[in-house]
Design an enzyme around this catalytic site. Structure first.
Site, PDB file in Angstrom:
ATOM      1  N   GLY A 167       0.808  -1.217   0.000  1.00  0.00           N
ATOM      2  CA  GLY A 167       0.000   0.000   0.000  1.00  0.00           C
ATOM      3  C   GLY A 167       0.846   1.275   0.000  1.00  0.00           C
ATOM      4  N   HIS A 168       0.179   2.391  -0.052  1.00  0.00           N
ATOM      5  CA  HIS A 168       0.880   3.677  -0.110  1.00  0.00           C
ATOM      6  C   HIS A 168       1.720   3.929   1.143  1.00  0.00           C
ATOM      7  CE1 HIS A 168      -3.211   5.599   1.234  1.00  0.00           C
ATOM      8  NE2 HIS A 168      -2.868   4.585   1.980  1.00  0.00           N
TER       9      HIS A 168
END
Lengths: 343, 343, 343
Positions: free
Chosen positions: B235-236
């Site tokens: 994920g980010h």
């Protein structure tokens, strides 16, 4: 497409009960049907026909007071399949090599092959008869594809792989990537070339975005008739038997060998270097931690026989109550001891 | 390719025991070998040589009564590696920009670069020396690729990303997609632009169909030497340390920070915004629910120390028996009470 | 890009405290900021400003003794968003059909459409106004794309699908693949054509390498406003309600129907043919094994109410101690019995 009920009844050789001039524009399932839809009902569904919103329905016997016109046939499911084909003609893929396809040296193309736009077929590849290859498909050097295969857009088959007859690869499947093999020295990982390949036998189907890695040596192997869903991963040197099902997001680690007719439900994970017997079944999300005998039905993580897993899951509920009961028993015993001491 | 055992023995400087005119057409592992195969055996495998079906075998010492001709060398594994290279020459990628590749404005290409068919390299991208980019690779605007990188078919690197030297991206890896970041108001989700990028340091490898999202701001970061398998999601704003292993289908949620030499076994999932210490290890399918100290070995969901998880898994078995025992104890206590009352 | 603090302050209408000639070359988050970065701080972050290494910081009120120049504005977050846009201008996609795009017969293209290199848009497809289609996108026959959609590189939408307005497909999403439907006779699996389609309503977003299969008949449906992360799988005939979140690696099996505002955390798996009520929430890795009422918060596998799952997870710890205690109680009872017998 617009068809009257009369036209549809002619197609399927059925008898219309009700207004045969109603115009139908689509097929739908029983529950999703709308006034412009035709659907069908058999078995229990017939009893719920008053809830169905279809504009026409195919039945095997007349229903009194049905809310829509009926077409009566001998086999409603088969008749509906005919209507489906009318409204959803399969896309016709031209039997040609698209001018933008790049065909390497010494490539063998069978009869009646279709190769789509922007495909890259590398040197020495062999493509069998009646194979359909849709756009953006990459076939590696020396790879052999059997007859009657169907390869969807964006699938990749790396070099030296072998596909049997009637193999289906869905969009963006990746066959024959380099396996995840490393030698680690002082914490630094060095990739070991994975010079093996992948063999997919006859009638194997591989889902979208599923990845099957090359063997380190020899072959990662999927035997005939096995069907693999989307987003599945098979590690290097895995062997899957005949007519197995691997449902979405299953992962099988390297060198595991699996028998025939095995079913892996979704998100099951399997450790490497183990053996799974014929006809074994795994519930969704099973964590397969060791060898599994033939005909076993397993679940949970760590994996247990499915019945035991269900039983233990039920007993877990009772843990808090148990802790309470045990405390209570302790008190009662202490009271008994005190009482005995007094007496 | 066809080679006699004599020719192969010459290649690897070995001595033939048996018929040196036998023709070999392929390499296989010990267990999969067939009469047309050459294989090798060291250690325990030598004892099982009578079960091996290879047409020729490479050994470090003669075996009496072996069922096939032998080639005796000093180092069987290294000799076999030579034979592997003979039968499986790596695909030669031409060092050229394919005429169908689309190169944007102000793109910098290093020396000895190979760019395959139907690649799209966008404006201001920088490609280092000796980089191999296979077909259908998309490199976004302003992205910088270091030297000696190898990017497989269909991989995508979005704009503004940075790859170090010797980075490998397997087929269909997606680097730098927009992170999954939304602001929710009255139940409606609005995407927040994720203007950060992804940085992959030197010697990082990324598997097929693995997705690594952009940071919201700053960088999602994979430090040098870390190897990531297929179908993994980062994920980010995730940060992964040096020389880690992330096995297939692992998922790490946004903003989690992970130390060096960490191993995530397959299908492990990790919550966001936590910290994982150096050398931590996670068994397959672990659900990482909070911070993890260095050197921890964890398993299960919710995560526990691996030893404790094994112990609890074993104890779970005894739950039904325990419930029974406790009921029995209750009865015995009741009997004792009754007895005491009477006495 | 290089900007002085003075130039940046002018852009956002702020007042500089400190040296306004410092040159800034990038934006970063508070914790990752370096001397060449500008960042911002609100709330608790302001208290930690002495730990921040940024070369400049945007604040809503002056901080005494801050270690870097400050720009004071009314709304620091909004001002920083302006700076972000300056340093990270979105990539401009030319509003044209790239000459390498292959457009089939009878395709309808809306106004202001951008179609990238090497796209394949098949016969009878309809593309709405202001749609952006990046390279390597495949749009199947008869598929309809609404207005203002954004489709990233390598995404595939198979034939007969319908996308609403403002739908976003990230790189390599696969919409409308044939569902995993087979009829099994004598252990042999035969594929059943899946003639349905996929409908994605307005404002739906689909992540990279996510796969959504066609319905067998009718439609696999994602209602408006739902956001789906990377590597998610939706089986045939699944229906997802409005404004749901499906986080990375979730899998939903065929024919399951889900209400509005439901949240599936990462790696959750859901069995087929069940119903999930509005506002239900699932913790990461939940195994959804049956119907779920509205507003439920569930976790674990088999799934339980989240609070119960937490409680049981805590109680599991006590199992070994319990076993010990029960043994001890048995001994005490035996002692009591013996004592009573004697007395």
């Amino acid at each position: 497409m617009e068809k009257t009920i009369r036209e549809l009844a002619q197609l399927i050789g059925g008898k219309v009960i009700g207004d045969d001039s109603v115009v139908i524009t689509e097929t739908r399932g029983f529950e999703q049907a709308a006034p412009q839809s035709i659907t069908f009902a058999i078995g229990e569904y017939v009893e719920h026909i008053h809830l169905c919103k279809a504009g026409a329905i195919i039945l095997e016997a007349e229903v009194t007071n049905a809310p829509m016109p009926q077409i009566i046939v001998d086999n409603a499911k088969a008749a509906f399949a005919q209507v489906l084909q009318l409204f959803h003609p399969p896309v016709i893929v031209p039997r040609e090599v698209h001018p933008t396809a790049i065909i390497g040296e010494n490539v063998t193309l069978g009869n009646n092959v279709a190769i789509g736009a922007y495909c890259v077929i590398n040197d020495n590849a062999v493509i069998g008869d009646n194979v359909t290859i849709r756009p953006y498909v990459y076939i590696g050097h020396n790879t052999r594809i059997g007859n009657d295969c169907d390869i969807y857009a964006g699938a990749i088959v790396h070099e030296n792989c072998v596909l049997g007859n009637r193999v289906v690869l869905r969009a963006k499947a990746v066959i024959g990537g380099e396996g995840f093999g490393f030698a680690t020295e002082n914490g630094v990982h060095t990739h070991i070339p994975q010079v093996g390949n992948v063999i997919l036998e006859d009638d194997v189907e591989i889902g979208s975005c599923t990845t099957i890695d090359n063997a380190t040596m020899g072959s990662t192997l999927v035997r005939k008739g096995t069907k693999i869903d989307n987003l599945v991963h098979l590690g290097h040197n895995v062997e899957i038997g005949e007519n197995c099902f691997l449902i979405a997001q299953v992962g099988i680690a390297g060198s595991t060998k699996c028998g025939n007719n095995v079913i892996f439900a979704g998100q099951t994970g399997c450790t490497g270097h183990i053996t799974i017997g014929d006809n074994a079944k795994f519930a969704g999300k099973t964590g397969i931690t060791g060898n599994v005998p033939a005909d076993a039905v397993m679940a949970g993580y760590p994996m247990r026989p499915h019945k035991e897993w269900l039983k233990l899951s039920a007993y877990e509920h009772r843990l808090p109550e148990m802790v309470k009961t045990v405390k209570q028993l302790q008190k009662e015993i202490d009271a008994l001891k005190a009482q005995l001491k007094e007496s």
